[in-house]
Design a protein around this motif. Structure first.
Motif, PDB file in Angstrom:
ATOM      1  N   ASP A  90       6.686 -15.141  -4.611  1.00 61.09           N
ATOM      2  CA  ASP A  90       7.262 -14.359  -5.701  1.00 61.09           C
ATOM      3  C   ASP A  90       8.068 -13.205  -5.114  1.00 61.09           C
ATOM      4  O   ASP A  90       7.755 -12.696  -4.039  1.00 61.09           O
ATOM      5  N   VAL A  91       9.124 -12.817  -5.814  1.00 61.05           N
ATOM      6  CA  VAL A  91       9.914 -11.641  -5.454  1.00 61.05           C
ATOM      7  C   VAL A  91      10.199 -10.881  -6.743  1.00 61.05           C
ATOM      8  O   VAL A  91      10.690 -11.461  -7.709  1.00 61.05           O
ATOM      9  N   GLN A  92       9.868  -9.588  -6.740  1.00 57.72           N
ATOM     10  CA  GLN A  92      10.123  -8.736  -7.899  1.00 57.72           C
ATOM     11  C   GLN A  92      10.790  -7.456  -7.422  1.00 57.72           C
ATOM     12  O   GLN A  92      10.521  -6.985  -6.320  1.00 57.72           O
ATOM     13  N   ALA A  93      11.625  -6.891  -8.281  1.00 59.19           N
ATOM     14  CA  ALA A  93      12.123  -5.544  -8.013  1.00 59.19           C
ATOM     15  C   ALA A  93      10.937  -4.596  -8.147  1.00 59.19           C
ATOM     16  O   ALA A  93      10.100  -4.771  -9.032  1.00 59.19           O
ATOM     17  N   VAL A  94      10.810  -3.618  -7.265  1.00 59.15           N
ATOM     18  CA  VAL A  94       9.677  -2.687  -7.316  1.00 59.15           C
ATOM     19  C   VAL A  94       9.613  -1.997  -8.672  1.00 59.15           C
ATOM     20  O   VAL A  94       8.535  -1.842  -9.241  1.00 59.15           O
ATOM     21  N   ALA A  95      10.743  -1.620  -9.222  1.00 57.07           N
ATOM     22  CA  ALA A  95      10.752  -0.957 -10.533  1.00 57.07           C
ATOM     23  C   ALA A  95      10.181  -1.869 -11.610  1.00 57.07           C
ATOM     24  O   ALA A  95       9.419  -1.444 -12.461  1.00 57.07           O
ATOM     25  N   ALA A  96      10.523  -3.145 -11.583  1.00 56.72           N
ATOM     26  CA  ALA A  96      10.007  -4.094 -12.573  1.00 56.72           C
ATOM     27  C   ALA A  96       8.520  -4.331 -12.357  1.00 56.72           C
ATOM     28  O   ALA A  96       7.759  -4.438 -13.317  1.00 56.72           O
ATOM     29  N   SER A 133      20.859  -2.922  -2.484  1.00 54.49           N
ATOM     30  CA  SER A 133      20.060  -1.721  -2.165  1.00 54.49           C
ATOM     31  C   SER A 133      18.807  -1.601  -3.028  1.00 54.49           C
ATOM     32  O   SER A 133      18.354  -0.505  -3.325  1.00 54.49           O
ATOM     33  N   SER A 134      18.224  -2.725  -3.410  1.00 55.94           N
ATOM     34  CA  SER A 134      16.999  -2.727  -4.212  1.00 55.94           C
ATOM     35  C   SER A 134      15.771  -2.780  -3.312  1.00 55.94           C
ATOM     36  O   SER A 134      15.785  -3.409  -2.256  1.00 55.94           O
ATOM     37  N   TRP A 135      14.699  -2.122  -3.777  1.00 54.42           N
ATOM     38  CA  TRP A 135      13.380  -2.282  -3.163  1.00 54.42           C
ATOM     39  C   TRP A 135      12.714  -3.462  -3.834  1.00 54.42           C
ATOM     40  O   TRP A 135      12.699  -3.571  -5.061  1.00 54.42           O
ATOM     41  N   LEU A 136      12.151  -4.366  -3.028  1.00 55.75           N
ATOM     42  CA  LEU A 136      11.539  -5.580  -3.551  1.00 55.75           C
ATOM     43  C   LEU A 136      10.077  -5.670  -3.138  1.00 55.75           C
ATOM     44  O   LEU A 136       9.708  -5.265  -2.036  1.00 55.75           O
ATOM     45  N   LEU A 137       9.268  -6.220  -4.031  1.00 56.77           N
ATOM     46  CA  LEU A 137       7.874  -6.526  -3.746  1.00 56.77           C
ATOM     47  C   LEU A 137       7.803  -8.039  -3.564  1.00 56.77           C
ATOM     48  O   LEU A 137       8.027  -8.797  -4.508  1.00 56.77           O
ATOM     49  N   ILE A 145      -2.161 -14.726   1.713  1.00 55.29           N
ATOM     50  CA  ILE A 145      -1.270 -14.108   0.722  1.00 55.29           C
ATOM     51  C   ILE A 145      -1.236 -12.587   0.904  1.00 55.29           C
ATOM     52  O   ILE A 145      -2.282 -11.943   0.972  1.00 55.29           O
ATOM     53  N   THR A 146      -0.028 -12.042   1.000  1.00 52.33           N
ATOM     54  CA  THR A 146       0.171 -10.594   1.091  1.00 52.33           C
ATOM     55  C   THR A 146       1.276 -10.184   0.126  1.00 52.33           C
ATOM     56  O   THR A 146       2.071 -11.010  -0.316  1.00 52.33           O
ATOM     57  N   LYS A 147       1.319  -8.893  -0.174  1.00 51.78           N
ATOM     58  CA  LYS A 147       2.425  -8.312  -0.938  1.00 51.78           C
ATOM     59  C   LYS A 147       3.039  -7.231  -0.066  1.00 51.78           C
ATOM     60  O   LYS A 147       2.347  -6.318   0.379  1.00 51.78           O
ATOM     61  N   ASP A 148       4.340  -7.371   0.174  1.00 51.21           N
ATOM     62  CA  ASP A 148       5.039  -6.491   1.098  1.00 51.21           C
ATOM     63  C   ASP A 148       6.277  -5.878   0.459  1.00 51.21           C
ATOM     64  O   ASP A 148       6.866  -6.458  -0.458  1.00 51.21           O
ATOM     65  N   LEU A 149       6.686  -4.742   0.991  1.00 49.12           N
ATOM     66  CA  LEU A 149       7.918  -4.086   0.558  1.00 49.12           C
ATOM     67  C   LEU A 149       9.066  -4.503   1.462  1.00 49.12           C
ATOM     68  O   LEU A 149       8.952  -4.462   2.685  1.00 49.12           O
ATOM     69  N   TRP A 150      10.159  -4.887   0.845  1.00 47.85           N
ATOM     70  CA  TRP A 150      11.388  -5.224   1.555  1.00 47.85           C
ATOM     71  C   TRP A 150      12.520  -4.452   0.890  1.00 47.85           C
ATOM     72  O   TRP A 150      12.507  -4.229  -0.320  1.00 47.85           O
ATOM     73  N   TYR A 151      13.513  -4.067   1.678  1.00 49.55           N
ATOM     74  CA  TYR A 151      14.674  -3.348   1.165  1.00 49.55           C
ATOM     75  C   TYR A 151      15.908  -4.219   1.373  1.00 49.55           C
ATOM     76  O   TYR A 151      16.161  -4.707   2.482  1.00 49.55           O
ATOM     77  N   HIS A 152      16.689  -4.416   0.310  1.00 49.92           N
ATOM     78  CA  HIS A 152      17.899  -5.248   0.396  1.00 49.92           C
ATOM     79  C   HIS A 152      19.065  -4.365   0.842  1.00 49.92           C
ATOM     80  O   HIS A 152      19.912  -3.976   0.056  1.00 49.92           O
ATOM     81  N   ASP A 153      19.093  -4.081   2.134  1.00 52.13           N
ATOM     82  CA  ASP A 153      20.081  -3.130   2.654  1.00 52.13           C
ATOM     83  C   ASP A 153      21.478  -3.715   2.834  1.00 52.13           C
ATOM     84  O   ASP A 153      22.443  -2.970   2.883  1.00 52.13           O
ATOM     85  N   MET A 154      21.614  -5.015   2.892  1.00 54.22           N
ATOM     86  CA  MET A 154      22.947  -5.616   3.016  1.00 54.22           C
ATOM     87  C   MET A 154      23.343  -6.291   1.706  1.00 54.22           C
ATOM     88  O   MET A 154      24.066  -7.279   1.696  1.00 54.22           O
ATOM     89  N   GLY A 155      22.857  -5.731   0.612  1.00 51.95           N
ATOM     90  CA  GLY A 155      23.150  -6.290  -0.707  1.00 51.95           C
ATOM     91  C   GLY A 155      23.144  -5.193  -1.746  1.00 51.95           C
ATOM     92  O   GLY A 155      23.888  -4.220  -1.643  1.00 51.95           O
ATOM     93  N   ASP A 169       0.828  -1.220   0.000  1.00 56.69           N
ATOM     94  CA  ASP A 169       0.000   0.000   0.000  1.00 56.69           C
ATOM     95  C   ASP A 169       0.856   1.262   0.000  1.00 56.69           C
ATOM     96  O   ASP A 169       0.432   2.301  -0.489  1.00 56.69           O
ATOM     97  N   TYR A 170       2.061   1.169   0.560  1.00 52.61           N
ATOM     98  CA  TYR A 170       2.944   2.338   0.592  1.00 52.61           C
ATOM     99  C   TYR A 170       3.348   2.802  -0.805  1.00 52.61           C
ATOM    100  O   TYR A 170       3.834   3.913  -0.972  1.00 52.61           O
ATOM    101  N   LEU A 171       3.159   1.966  -1.821  1.00 49.66           N
ATOM    102  CA  LEU A 171       3.484   2.356  -3.194  1.00 49.66           C
ATOM    103  C   LEU A 171       2.404   3.251  -3.805  1.00 49.66           C
ATOM    104  O   LEU A 171       2.598   3.820  -4.869  1.00 49.66           O
ATOM    105  N   ASN A 172       1.258   3.346  -3.143  1.00 44.62           N
ATOM    106  CA  ASN A 172       0.118   4.092  -3.676  1.00 44.62           C
ATOM    107  C   ASN A 172      -0.138   5.362  -2.859  1.00 44.62           C
ATOM    108  O   ASN A 172      -1.175   5.500  -2.205  1.00 44.62           O
ATOM    109  N   ARG A 173       0.807   6.292  -2.926  1.00 42.18           N
ATOM    110  CA  ARG A 173       0.682   7.547  -2.181  1.00 42.18           C
ATOM    111  C   ARG A 173      -0.486   8.378  -2.699  1.00 42.18           C
ATOM    112  O   ARG A 173      -0.765   8.373  -3.892  1.00 42.18           O
TER     113      ARG A 173
END
Length: 92
Positions: A78-84, A62-66, A50-60, A23-27
């Motif tokens: 499933d894991v996708q880059a937020v941009a993709a 630095s991608s935002w993931l859905l 089933i949920t869709k969540d935002l995760w940040y790869h901070d020790m790798g 939901d944070y993607l829908n400002r």
């Protein structure tokens, strides 16, 4: 729990930071009413399943993931880059 980063491959979840629902993607739009911002910031569902969540790869990379996951079984579906995900790109 292991997440498969689209850029780095399978990684332990300790490399990532959980940020919350997709939901944070829908400002709200610029100039939106205060009620819209209140809903955006404070009202969240807490579903079992089933949920869709935002995760940040901070020790790798630095991608935002859905991340699509099941909160009951802890299965990662499933894991996708937020941009993709925003452009309809391929999932990994």
């Amino acid at each position: 729990m292991r997440l498969t980063c689209p850029l780095c491959g399978p990684r332990d979840r300790r490399e990532f930071t959980y940020y919350g629902s997709e939901d944070y993607l829908n400002r709200p739009a610029e100039g939106a009413q205060p009620e819209a911002w209140n809903d955006y910031l404070h009202l969240r569902d807490n579903p079992a399943g089933i949920t869709k969540d935002l995760w940040y790869h901070d020790m790798g990379c630095s991608s935002w993931l859905l991340v699509t996951r099941n909160t009951v079984t802890h299965e990662i579906n499933d894991v996708q880059a937020v941009a993709a995900a925003a452009t309809g790109g391929a999932a990994t």
